[in-house]
Design a protein around this motif. Structure first.
Motif, PDB file in Angstrom:
ATOM      1  N   SER A  79     -71.387 -35.497  84.337  1.00 22.25           N
ATOM      2  CA  SER A  79     -71.776 -36.804  83.343  1.00 22.25           C
ATOM      3  C   SER A  79     -72.984 -37.583  83.832  1.00 22.25           C
ATOM      4  O   SER A  79     -73.400 -37.154  85.530  1.00 22.25           O
ATOM      5  CB  SER A  79     -70.789 -37.516  83.552  1.00 22.25           C
ATOM      6  OG  SER A  79     -70.569 -38.453  84.469  1.00 22.25           O
ATOM      7  N   ALA A  80     -73.819 -38.842  83.365  1.00 22.25           N
ATOM      8  CA  ALA A  80     -74.638 -38.766  84.073  1.00 22.25           C
ATOM      9  C   ALA A  80     -74.650 -40.093  85.052  1.00 22.25           C
ATOM     10  O   ALA A  80     -74.882 -39.708  86.266  1.00 22.25           O
ATOM     11  CB  ALA A  80     -75.772 -39.295  83.093  1.00 22.25           C
ATOM     12  N   SER A  81     -73.894 -40.400  84.946  1.00 21.16           N
ATOM     13  CA  SER A  81     -73.192 -41.425  85.849  1.00 21.16           C
ATOM     14  C   SER A  81     -72.397 -40.903  86.573  1.00 21.16           C
ATOM     15  O   SER A  81     -72.704 -41.601  87.721  1.00 21.16           O
ATOM     16  CB  SER A  81     -72.015 -42.642  85.415  1.00 21.16           C
ATOM     17  OG  SER A  81     -70.978 -41.335  84.374  1.00 21.16           O
ATOM     18  N   PHE A 106     -80.231 -47.502  79.544  1.00 20.77           N
ATOM     19  CA  PHE A 106     -79.059 -46.926  79.419  1.00 20.77           C
ATOM     20  C   PHE A 106     -78.392 -47.521  80.394  1.00 20.77           C
ATOM     21  O   PHE A 106     -78.959 -46.693  81.779  1.00 20.77           O
ATOM     22  CB  PHE A 106     -78.857 -45.023  79.505  1.00 20.77           C
ATOM     23  CG  PHE A 106     -77.637 -44.347  78.912  1.00 20.77           C
ATOM     24  CD1 PHE A 106     -77.826 -44.846  77.410  1.00 20.77           C
ATOM     25  CD2 PHE A 106     -76.725 -44.400  79.660  1.00 20.77           C
ATOM     26  CE1 PHE A 106     -76.674 -44.563  76.692  1.00 20.77           C
ATOM     27  CE2 PHE A 106     -75.225 -43.492  78.755  1.00 20.77           C
ATOM     28  CZ  PHE A 106     -75.200 -43.805  77.335  1.00 20.77           C
ATOM     29  N   SER A 108     -75.401 -46.182  81.771  1.00 18.89           N
ATOM     30  CA  SER A 108     -74.830 -45.697  83.105  1.00 18.89           C
ATOM     31  C   SER A 108     -75.950 -45.448  84.557  1.00 18.89           C
ATOM     32  O   SER A 108     -75.578 -44.931  85.591  1.00 18.89           O
ATOM     33  CB  SER A 108     -74.923 -43.831  82.777  1.00 18.89           C
ATOM     34  OG  SER A 108     -73.600 -43.482  81.994  1.00 18.89           O
ATOM     35  N   TRP A 157     -84.025 -43.971  76.085  1.00 18.76           N
ATOM     36  CA  TRP A 157     -83.693 -43.356  75.199  1.00 18.76           C
ATOM     37  C   TRP A 157     -83.677 -44.072  73.898  1.00 18.76           C
ATOM     38  O   TRP A 157     -83.218 -43.449  72.765  1.00 18.76           O
ATOM     39  CB  TRP A 157     -82.206 -43.873  76.441  1.00 18.76           C
ATOM     40  CG  TRP A 157     -81.715 -44.993  75.993  1.00 18.76           C
ATOM     41  CD1 TRP A 157     -82.098 -46.003  76.897  1.00 18.76           C
ATOM     42  CD2 TRP A 157     -80.118 -45.516  75.075  1.00 18.76           C
ATOM     43  NE1 TRP A 157     -81.278 -46.889  75.730  1.00 18.76           N
ATOM     44  CE2 TRP A 157     -80.478 -46.778  75.841  1.00 18.76           C
ATOM     45  CE3 TRP A 157     -79.557 -45.284  74.215  1.00 18.76           C
ATOM     46  CZ2 TRP A 157     -79.652 -47.371  74.703  1.00 18.76           C
ATOM     47  CZ3 TRP A 157     -78.399 -45.554  73.688  1.00 18.76           C
ATOM     48  CH2 TRP A 157     -78.629 -46.808  74.628  1.00 18.76           C
ATOM     49  N   ASP A 182     -82.700 -40.433  85.810  1.00 20.03           N
ATOM     50  CA  ASP A 182     -81.666 -40.146  84.596  1.00 20.03           C
ATOM     51  C   ASP A 182     -82.549 -38.908  83.605  1.00 20.03           C
ATOM     52  O   ASP A 182     -83.463 -40.020  82.898  1.00 20.03           O
ATOM     53  CB  ASP A 182     -81.051 -40.908  84.234  1.00 20.03           C
ATOM     54  CG  ASP A 182     -80.266 -40.576  83.272  1.00 20.03           C
ATOM     55  OD1 ASP A 182     -80.736 -39.670  82.841  1.00 20.03           O
ATOM     56  OD2 ASP A 182     -79.704 -41.150  82.486  1.00 20.03           O
ATOM     57  N   THR A 184     -81.465 -37.845  81.057  1.00 12.28           N
ATOM     58  CA  THR A 184     -80.829 -36.745  80.267  1.00 12.28           C
ATOM     59  C   THR A 184     -81.177 -36.599  78.913  1.00 12.28           C
ATOM     60  O   THR A 184     -81.081 -36.122  77.481  1.00 12.28           O
ATOM     61  CB  THR A 184     -79.645 -38.095  80.148  1.00 12.28           C
ATOM     62  OG1 THR A 184     -78.683 -37.611  81.092  1.00 12.28           O
ATOM     63  CG2 THR A 184     -78.533 -38.086  78.612  1.00 12.28           C
ATOM     64  N   GLN A 185     -82.235 -37.650  78.725  1.00 11.07           N
ATOM     65  CA  GLN A 185     -82.553 -38.134  77.264  1.00 11.07           C
ATOM     66  C   GLN A 185     -84.198 -36.787  77.660  1.00 11.07           C
ATOM     67  O   GLN A 185     -84.646 -37.252  76.445  1.00 11.07           O
ATOM     68  CB  GLN A 185     -83.576 -39.177  76.796  1.00 11.07           C
ATOM     69  CG  GLN A 185     -82.084 -39.897  76.369  1.00 11.07           C
ATOM     70  CD  GLN A 185     -81.372 -39.618  74.816  1.00 11.07           C
ATOM     71  OE1 GLN A 185     -82.040 -38.260  74.167  1.00 11.07           O
ATOM     72  NE2 GLN A 185     -79.784 -39.435  74.124  1.00 11.07           N
ATOM     73  N   ALA A 205     -77.017 -35.301  82.088  1.00  9.76           N
ATOM     74  CA  ALA A 205     -76.340 -35.240  80.733  1.00  9.76           C
ATOM     75  C   ALA A 205     -76.323 -33.709  80.227  1.00  9.76           C
ATOM     76  O   ALA A 205     -77.313 -33.777  79.628  1.00  9.76           O
ATOM     77  CB  ALA A 205     -75.095 -35.978  80.400  1.00  9.76           C
ATOM     78  N   TYR A 207     -75.518 -32.675  77.435  1.00 13.70           N
ATOM     79  CA  TYR A 207     -74.865 -32.220  76.212  1.00 13.70           C
ATOM     80  C   TYR A 207     -75.452 -32.948  75.054  1.00 13.70           C
ATOM     81  O   TYR A 207     -75.654 -32.587  73.545  1.00 13.70           O
ATOM     82  CB  TYR A 207     -73.817 -33.158  76.023  1.00 13.70           C
ATOM     83  CG  TYR A 207     -73.521 -34.535  75.654  1.00 13.70           C
ATOM     84  CD1 TYR A 207     -73.851 -35.009  76.732  1.00 13.70           C
ATOM     85  CD2 TYR A 207     -73.409 -35.129  75.210  1.00 13.70           C
ATOM     86  CE1 TYR A 207     -73.283 -36.385  77.008  1.00 13.70           C
ATOM     87  CE2 TYR A 207     -73.943 -36.983  74.478  1.00 13.70           C
ATOM     88  CZ  TYR A 207     -73.497 -37.174  76.088  1.00 13.70           C
ATOM     89  OH  TYR A 207     -73.573 -38.583  76.057  1.00 13.70           O
ATOM     90  N   LYS A 208     -77.226 -32.713  75.560  1.00 13.29           N
ATOM     91  CA  LYS A 208     -78.217 -33.112  74.085  1.00 13.29           C
ATOM     92  C   LYS A 208     -79.187 -32.632  74.113  1.00 13.29           C
ATOM     93  O   LYS A 208     -79.506 -31.334  73.324  1.00 13.29           O
ATOM     94  CB  LYS A 208     -78.763 -34.591  74.810  1.00 13.29           C
ATOM     95  CG  LYS A 208     -77.908 -36.411  74.829  1.00 13.29           C
ATOM     96  CD  LYS A 208     -77.826 -36.850  75.054  1.00 13.29           C
ATOM     97  CE  LYS A 208     -77.367 -38.351  76.277  1.00 13.29           C
ATOM     98  NZ  LYS A 208     -76.577 -39.327  74.024  1.00 13.29           N
TER      99      LYS A 208
HETATM  100  C1  LIG Z   1     -80.261 -41.901  78.669  1.00 12.70           C
HETATM  101  C2  LIG Z   1     -78.879 -41.732  78.454  1.00 12.70           C
HETATM  102  N1  LIG Z   1     -78.354 -41.105  80.117  1.00 12.70           N
HETATM  103  C3  LIG Z   1     -77.226 -41.094  79.942  1.00 12.70           C
HETATM  104  C4  LIG Z   1     -76.137 -40.532  79.003  1.00 12.70           C
HETATM  105  C5  LIG Z   1     -74.945 -40.464  79.068  1.00 12.70           C
HETATM  106  O1  LIG Z   1     -74.486 -40.617  80.203  1.00 12.70           O
HETATM  107  P1  LIG Z   1     -72.734 -40.354  80.731  1.00 12.70           P
HETATM  108  O2  LIG Z   1     -73.409 -38.919  81.547  1.00 12.70           O
HETATM  109  O3  LIG Z   1     -72.922 -41.199  81.981  1.00 12.70           O
HETATM  110  O4  LIG Z   1     -71.755 -40.325  79.732  1.00 12.70           O
HETATM  111  C6  LIG Z   1     -77.005 -40.766  77.537  1.00 12.70           C
HETATM  112  C7  LIG Z   1     -76.081 -40.885  76.434  1.00 12.70           C
HETATM  113  O5  LIG Z   1     -76.550 -41.561  75.836  1.00 12.70           O
HETATM  114  C8  LIG Z   1     -78.302 -40.884  77.645  1.00 12.70           C
HETATM  115  O6  LIG Z   1     -79.283 -41.638  76.809  1.00 12.70           O
END
Ligand SMILES: Cc1ncc(COP(=O)(O)O)c(C=O)c1O
Length: 378
Positions: A79-81, A106, A108, A157, A182, A184-185, A205, A207-208
């Motif tokens: 996970s990102a966190s 976000f 996390s 995000w 981060d 993730t987005q 992360a 999954y996106k």
């Molecule tokens: C910018 C961003 N970072 C991280 C996440 C997911 O975080 P994690 O992987 O900690 O659940 C999201 C989910 O919407 C996000 O938008």
């Protein structure tokens, strides 16, 4: 421009899914790879000690290619966190020093810094949402001698507001501050090279925008932090773990590179092969081409919506794959339900109706979204 890749996904024609920023669908090939991979656990005698290493090495190699890094700079995380917690644990902070984050970032990428700030008497400095939408300038104006670290996304995000990370990195260099990202987005849909941006840590992360299973992701660690402290002390991350018969010859040394930061049970047999298939697909399309295609489609969507009162951040301050639609009169409370009733899927984040398409969207999806918004907002 890449033509619609709908045929590579399992999305019924009646579904218009504009919600990759929430959770992207798996490509068919990745779902198939995942099904085969999961089934191996029904016959564990087919898994050899070697399998604990080969697939994660392939995962590392492809993850590295996505950001122009070396495979040895990549750790496997869920996970990102998880990755951000590693960054917050390893970046040293002195009392009174500042951690720079964006307004409404976000969570996390906030909670780990709140803890680090508390433990070190450091201060979280929040960059307020700039009226002119120029996040880069807003961040630059708050970097000072007090800044120890900036922990930022590539784009916001909620609405896609874009940051020029090269400029921000240069300003951080001048005051000796660290950069944590981060992505993730953005990663998978917007190009980023660690050679240009030089983050100390980068997480995604997957999954996106990396079209991968939930609970997969990776952490890039710059060489200057590859001797730090991991969150877990997993046996696979120690030197010589390839020799299963010698595991109780306890080792002080880790495997080289970023491997020390790998999560426990990183040889995630069920999910890693699926993520590998998705990373490979993204590299085959080319991240530049994905960004160019989605940016063009979003720009023409905005054109088609002219006269509705809907606005978005101008192209030059916004990531091309993201559209945060705003409506001065305020969106109807139940706009998501109204759209979902027509099998059109978007998100609402803050005041923005977040439209996040991918290559599986086709002309019909766009026409249906435009038609529905015109009807609902008339
Ligand atoms: C910018 C961003 N970072 C991280 C996440 C997911 O975080 P994690 O992987 O900690 O659940 C999201 C989910 O919407 C996000 O938008």
């Amino acid at each position: 421009m890449i033509d619609s890749q709908r045929h590579l996904f399992d999305i019924p024609e009646g579904v218009a899914f504009f919600n990759a920023g929430y959770m992207s669908p798996l490509p068919k090939a990745s779902a198939e790879a995942g099904e085969i991979a999961l089934r191996r656990k029904s016959t564990p005698w087919v898994l050899s000690p070697n399998d604990f290493f080969t697939e994660t090495e392939e995962f590392r190699k492809l993850a590295a290619q996505l950001i122009q890094a070396n495979a040895s700079d990549i750790a496997v995380i869920p996970s990102a966190s998880y990755g951000l917690a590693i960054a917050a644990k390893n970046i040293s902070l002195n009392a009174g020093e500042e951690i720079l984050v964006l307004e409404d970032q976000f969570p996390s990428n906030i909670y780990c810094w709140q803890r680090a700030a508390k433990e070190n008497d450091a201060i979280i400095k929040t960059v307020p949402m700039p009226e002119d939408r120029n996040w880069t300038q807003a961040v630059l104006s708050l970097i000072s001698e007090k800044t120890a670290v900036a922990s930022l996304p590539h784009n916001h995000w909620a609405d896609g507001g874009l940051l020029d990370l090269v400029q921000i990195r240069k300003a951080l260099d001048k005051v000796g501050a660290k950069l944590v990202l981060d992505t993730t987005q953005s990663l998978g849909a917007m190009p980023l090279s660690v050679k240009d941006v030089r983050p100390n840590f980068l997480v995604a992360a997957a999954y996106k925008w990396l079209l991968s299973p939930y609970s997969t992701g990776f952490l890039y660690v710059a060489p200057d932090y590859q001797n730090g402290i991991p969150l877990e002390e997993n046996w696979l991350n120690r030197k010589g773990s390839e020799d299963f018969s010698g595991l109780v010859n306890y080792q002080d040394e880790y495997q080289p590179g970023a491997v020390r930061y790998d999560m426990g049970e990183r040889a995630n047999f069920a999910l890693i092969p699926s993520a590998i298939a998705s990373f490979q697909q993204i590299l085959d399309w080319g991240i530049d081409n994905i960004q160019a295609t989605l940016a063009k489609r979003n720009a023409s969507l905005m054109n088609e919506l002219s006269g509705t009162g809907l606005t978005a951040i101008p192209d030059h301050f916004r990531a091309g794959h993201f559209l945060g639609l705003e409506y001065e009169a305020g969106f109807p409370e139940n706009i998501l339900e109204q759209l979902a009733a027509e099998k059109i899927y978007v998100s609402k984040r803050g005041n923005s109706l977040r439209v996040t398409p991918h290559l599986y969207n086709n002309d019909n999806d766009y026409e249906r979204l435009i038609g529905a918004l015109r009807r609902i907002l008339k």
